[in-house]
Design a protein around this motif. Structure first.
Motif, PDB file in Angstrom:
ATOM      1  N   THR A  41       0.866  -1.188   0.000  1.00  0.00           N
ATOM      2  CA  THR A  41       0.000   0.000   0.000  1.00  0.00           C
ATOM      3  C   THR A  41       0.900   1.234   0.000  1.00  0.00           C
ATOM      4  O   THR A  41       1.019   1.938   1.006  1.00  0.00           O
ATOM      5  CB  THR A  41      -0.910  -0.002   1.245  1.00  0.00           C
ATOM      6  N   ALA A  44       1.572   7.537  -0.041  1.00  0.00           N
ATOM      7  CA  ALA A  44       2.493   8.665  -0.208  1.00  0.00           C
ATOM      8  C   ALA A  44       3.933   8.228   0.029  1.00  0.00           C
ATOM      9  O   ALA A  44       4.828   9.078   0.125  1.00  0.00           O
ATOM     10  CB  ALA A  44       2.124   9.793   0.745  1.00  0.00           C
ATOM     11  N   GLY A  46       5.413   6.858   2.678  1.00  0.00           N
ATOM     12  CA  GLY A  46       5.996   7.033   4.011  1.00  0.00           C
ATOM     13  C   GLY A  46       6.656   5.758   4.531  1.00  0.00           C
ATOM     14  O   GLY A  46       7.807   5.776   5.001  1.00  0.00           O
ATOM     15  N   TYR A  47       5.959   4.634   4.427  1.00  0.00           N
ATOM     16  CA  TYR A  47       6.544   3.354   4.873  1.00  0.00           C
ATOM     17  C   TYR A  47       7.750   2.999   3.996  1.00  0.00           C
ATOM     18  O   TYR A  47       8.794   2.604   4.492  1.00  0.00           O
ATOM     19  CB  TYR A  47       5.505   2.236   4.752  1.00  0.00           C
ATOM     20  N   ASP A  63       0.511  -0.080  -5.488  1.00  0.00           N
ATOM     21  CA  ASP A  63      -0.709   0.676  -5.154  1.00  0.00           C
ATOM     22  C   ASP A  63      -1.651   0.555  -6.339  1.00  0.00           C
ATOM     23  O   ASP A  63      -1.222   0.583  -7.487  1.00  0.00           O
ATOM     24  CB  ASP A  63      -0.403   2.151  -4.853  1.00  0.00           C
ATOM     25  N   ARG A  64      -2.937   0.419  -6.041  1.00  0.00           N
ATOM     26  CA  ARG A  64      -3.915   0.305  -7.127  1.00  0.00           C
ATOM     27  C   ARG A  64      -4.268   1.681  -7.678  1.00  0.00           C
ATOM     28  O   ARG A  64      -4.948   1.785  -8.696  1.00  0.00           O
ATOM     29  CB  ARG A  64      -5.151  -0.437  -6.638  1.00  0.00           C
ATOM     30  N   PHE A  90      -2.999  -5.382  -4.342  1.00  0.00           N
ATOM     31  CA  PHE A  90      -2.068  -6.227  -3.572  1.00  0.00           C
ATOM     32  C   PHE A  90      -2.502  -7.691  -3.547  1.00  0.00           C
ATOM     33  O   PHE A  90      -1.725  -8.563  -3.172  1.00  0.00           O
ATOM     34  CB  PHE A  90      -1.770  -5.665  -2.187  1.00  0.00           C
ATOM     35  N   ASP A 111      -0.731  -1.343   4.840  1.00  0.00           N
ATOM     36  CA  ASP A 111      -1.282  -0.265   5.673  1.00  0.00           C
ATOM     37  C   ASP A 111      -2.626   0.054   5.013  1.00  0.00           C
ATOM     38  O   ASP A 111      -2.683   0.815   4.055  1.00  0.00           O
ATOM     39  CB  ASP A 111      -0.291   0.913   5.613  1.00  0.00           C
ATOM     40  N   GLY A 113      -6.732   0.583   3.798  1.00  0.00           N
ATOM     41  CA  GLY A 113      -7.669   1.709   3.705  1.00  0.00           C
ATOM     42  C   GLY A 113      -7.251   2.751   2.692  1.00  0.00           C
ATOM     43  O   GLY A 113      -6.480   2.478   1.777  1.00  0.00           O
ATOM     44  N   GLN A 118      -6.409  10.674  -0.932  1.00  0.00           N
ATOM     45  CA  GLN A 118      -7.647  10.191  -1.554  1.00  0.00           C
ATOM     46  C   GLN A 118      -8.867  10.783  -0.850  1.00  0.00           C
ATOM     47  O   GLN A 118      -9.784  11.282  -1.487  1.00  0.00           O
ATOM     48  CB  GLN A 118      -7.685   8.650  -1.496  1.00  0.00           C
ATOM     49  N   MET A 138     -10.667   3.357  -5.767  1.00  0.00           N
ATOM     50  CA  MET A 138      -9.249   3.616  -5.492  1.00  0.00           C
ATOM     51  C   MET A 138      -8.428   3.480  -6.764  1.00  0.00           C
ATOM     52  O   MET A 138      -7.408   4.129  -6.930  1.00  0.00           O
ATOM     53  CB  MET A 138      -8.720   2.603  -4.483  1.00  0.00           C
ATOM     54  N   GLU A 227      -9.866  -8.404  -1.161  1.00  0.00           N
ATOM     55  CA  GLU A 227      -8.456  -8.085  -1.431  1.00  0.00           C
ATOM     56  C   GLU A 227      -7.570  -8.539  -0.268  1.00  0.00           C
ATOM     57  O   GLU A 227      -6.515  -9.133  -0.460  1.00  0.00           O
ATOM     58  CB  GLU A 227      -8.296  -6.563  -1.596  1.00  0.00           C
TER      59      GLU A 227
HETATM   60  C1  LIG Z   1      -3.345   4.199   4.145  1.00  0.00           C
HETATM   61  S1  LIG Z   1      -2.669   4.440   2.576  1.00  0.00           S
HETATM   62  C2  LIG Z   1      -1.017   3.903   2.749  1.00  0.00           C
HETATM   63  C3  LIG Z   1      -0.095   4.978   3.211  1.00  0.00           C
HETATM   64  C4  LIG Z   1       1.355   4.608   3.194  1.00  0.00           C
HETATM   65  N1  LIG Z   1       1.676   3.579   4.162  1.00  0.00           N
HETATM   66  C5  LIG Z   1       2.224   5.822   3.461  1.00  0.00           C
HETATM   67  O1  LIG Z   1       3.030   5.788   4.398  1.00  0.00           O
HETATM   68  O2  LIG Z   1       2.096   6.794   2.721  1.00  0.00           O
HETATM   69  C6  LIG Z   1      -3.377   3.122   1.673  1.00  0.00           C
HETATM   70  C7  LIG Z   1      -2.975   3.042   0.212  1.00  0.00           C
HETATM   71  O3  LIG Z   1      -3.214   1.698  -0.190  1.00  0.00           O
HETATM   72  C8  LIG Z   1      -3.808   1.688  -1.447  1.00  0.00           C
HETATM   73  N2  LIG Z   1      -4.601   0.453  -1.512  1.00  0.00           N
HETATM   74  C9  LIG Z   1      -5.695   0.149  -0.799  1.00  0.00           C
HETATM   75  N3  LIG Z   1      -6.141  -1.072  -1.126  1.00  0.00           N
HETATM   76  C10 LIG Z   1      -5.285  -1.542  -2.056  1.00  0.00           C
HETATM   77  C11 LIG Z   1      -5.207  -2.772  -2.775  1.00  0.00           C
HETATM   78  N4  LIG Z   1      -6.110  -3.753  -2.611  1.00  0.00           N
HETATM   79  N5  LIG Z   1      -4.181  -2.943  -3.633  1.00  0.00           N
HETATM   80  C12 LIG Z   1      -3.245  -1.961  -3.803  1.00  0.00           C
HETATM   81  N6  LIG Z   1      -3.295  -0.775  -3.163  1.00  0.00           N
HETATM   82  C13 LIG Z   1      -4.295  -0.569  -2.292  1.00  0.00           C
HETATM   83  C14 LIG Z   1      -4.632   2.937  -1.527  1.00  0.00           C
HETATM   84  O4  LIG Z   1      -4.810   3.326  -2.872  1.00  0.00           O
HETATM   85  C15 LIG Z   1      -3.775   3.917  -0.715  1.00  0.00           C
HETATM   86  O5  LIG Z   1      -2.928   4.645  -1.552  1.00  0.00           O
END
Ligand SMILES: C[S@@+](CC[C@H](N)C(=O)[O-])C[C@H]1O[C@@H](n2cnc3c(N)ncnc32)[C@H](O)[C@@H]1O
Length: 343
Positions: A41, A44, A46-47, A63-64, A90, A111, A113, A118, A138, A227
Motif C-alpha cells: 500500500t 504517499a 511514508g513506509y 498501489d492500485r 495487492f 497499511d 484503507g 484520496q 481507489m 483483497e
Molecule cells: C493508508 S494508505 C497507505 C499509506 C502509506 N503507508 C504511506 O506511508 O504513505 C493506503 C494506500 O493503499 C492503497 N490500496 C488500498 N487497497 C489496495 C489494494 N487492494 N491494492 C493496492 N493498493 C491498495 C490505496 O490506494 C492507498 O494509496
C-alpha cells in the motif's frame, strides 16, 4: 503501470499523508541488507521511505491508485535502483513479485484503507465532507459508488450498509435511497449524505451520520475485504522462512480477518485426541503480536487517523502453505456484478 514521469511533491517532498504506526511497522519487518520487501500500500511512500532507510534492501511498492504511483516517481529516482513501483492490487502480489524477478520475499507490509490524499480530494468522492462525484474507486475498478447506489436492490443496499458499515439504520437508509433515486439518480457525495441525514440524526460528540454508509460503499466498491483475504494467502505463499508479515488495519472488519487468519495459521490444525498426530498441520505463521499494537496518545494527538489503527505482525515458519481460508473469514454478500444487475 510503473512509476515514470509526472513526479510531484508528495512522495519526495511534504508528506500529505502522515504514516500511522510507521516505526513499529518497519521494526516488525526486521529489515536486513540484501533483503526484498513488499510495501503493498505505497500511498504517499511514508513506509517505503523508512524501509529504504532501514538497510540496503530492495522494495517493491504496490498501489492500485495510479496517482499514488505517479507521485512516487521522484522517490524511485532517489532510490537508485532499490525501489520498483507497480500499479496493481495487492491481491496480485504473487504475480507482481514474480514479474519483478523474485521467487520469495523477506517481508510484506499492508497499511490498509484510503490515504489522506484520496480522502481529501473531492473529485475522488470518498468523503461526505467534500462535495464531488459519488465515485470512491481507489483504482481502475469498473463500477463507482454511484453505480451501486443507483442500481442495487433495496435489500442488497441494506445488506451492504449493515454488513460493511455496521449501521443499525441500514434498512431505513436503503429505503430512503430507493425513494430519492426514483426522483433523480444520486450522483454526488453531498446528495447521498443528505439522504442518509434524513434517517440518521446527528448527535453531539458522535461521528457524522453518513460515516458508516460511506465506509460500507467504499469497502464494497473496492472489494477491500476480498483483497485482504487474497493478500494474506498470497503472503503465506510468497514469504521466505523467517519472513515477516505486518498489517495495519483501521476498522473491526479488517482486523477480524487478519486475526482470524493468523489464529488459524498459527494453530496446529486437526489436533484432537481422535485425530492421529500425523494428520495434524504444523503452523505456517508464528504470531509476534499477542494483542494488536495501537497508537499512543502522542501519535493520536498528532494524527487523528491513528485512533482506530491496529497492527498485527507474524513470522513465516518453514511449513508449506496451506490451502483455503477459514470458512467465516469473509462476510456473505452478493458480488458487485450481481448487485449491479439489482433492481
Ligand atoms: C493508508 S494508505 C497507505 C499509506 C502509506 N503507508 C504511506 O506511508 O504513505 C493506503 C494506500 O493503499 C492503497 N490500496 C488500498 N487497497 C489496495 C489494494 N487492494 N491494492 C493496492 N493498493 C491498495 C490505496 O490506494 C492507498 O494509496
Amino acid at each position: 503501470m510503473m512509476a515514470g514521469g509526472g513526479g510531484s511533491a508528495v512522495a519526495g517532498g511534504p508528506a500529505l499523508h502522515i504514516p500511522v504506526l510507521g516505526r513499529p511497522a518497519i521494526g516488525f519487518l526486521n529489515i536486513r541488507d540484501g533483503g526484498v520487501y513488499i510495501d503493498g500500500t505505497f500511498g504517499a511512500g511514508g513506509y517505503t521511505r523508512a524501509m529504504l532507510a532501514a538497510a540496503d534492501c530492495k522494495v517493491i511498492g504496490i498501489d492500485r491508485d495510479q496517482t499514488a504511483i505517479a507521485r512516487g516517481a521522484d522517490l524511485v529516482e532517489q532510490a537508485g535502483g532499490r525501489l520498483t513501483l507497480i500499479e496493481d492490487r495487492f491481491s496480485n502480489l504473487e504475480t507482481v513479485v514474480r514479474d519483478a524477478g523474485h521467487e520469495l520475499v523477506d517481508g510484506i507490509v499492508l497499511d490498509l484503507g484510503v490515504s489522506s490524499m484520496q480522502l481529501d480530494s473531492g473529485e475522488r468522492g470518498f468523503s461526505f465532507r467534500h462535495d464531488g462525484p459519488l465515485d470512491m474507486r481507489m483504482g481502475g475498478e469498473d463500477a463507482s459508488a454511484a453505480d451501486v447506489v443507483n442500481a442495487a436492490s433495496e435489500r442488497d443496499l441494506a445488506g451492504i450498509i449493515f454488513t460493511l458499515g455496521e449501521e443499525r439504520h441500514s434498512r431505513a437508509i436503503a429505503r430512503a435511497v430507493v425513494k430519492a433515486r426514483a426522483i433523480a439518480p444520486i450522483a454526488t457525495t453531498h446528495q447521498l449524505a443528505q439522504v442518509v441525514a434524513t434517517i440518521v440524526r446527528p448527535r453531539a460528540g458522535d461521528i457524522h451520520p453518513a460515516t458508516r454508509t460511506f465506509q460500507a460503499l467504499r469497502i464494497f466498491v473496492n472489494d477491500e475485504l476480498g483483497e485482504l483475504a487474497a493478500a494474506l494467502q498470497a503472503a503465506e505463499r510468497m514469504l521466505k522462512t523467517g519472513g515477516r508479515l505486518v498489517i495495519v488495519s483501521f476498522h473491526s472488519l479488517e482486523d477480524r480477518i487478519v486475526k482470524t487468519f493468523l489464529t488459524d495459521r498459527s494453530n496446529t490444525r486437526g489436533g484432537s485426541r481422535h485425530v492421529p498426530e500425523v494428520r495434524r498441520h504444523a503452523p505456517t505463521f508464528q504470531v509476534l503480536t499477542k494483542r494488536p499494537l495501537t497508537a499512543d496518545d502522542e501519535e493520536v494527538a498528532n494524527n487523528p487517523r491513528a485512533r482506530s489503527a491496529k497492527l498485527r505482525a507474524a513470522e513465516r515458519t518453514a511449513t508449506a502453505p496451506r490451502r483455503g481460508i477459514p470458512a467465516a473469514l469473509l462476510p456473505h454478500l452478493p458480488s458487485l456484478s450481481a448487485v449491479l444487475k439489482g433492481r
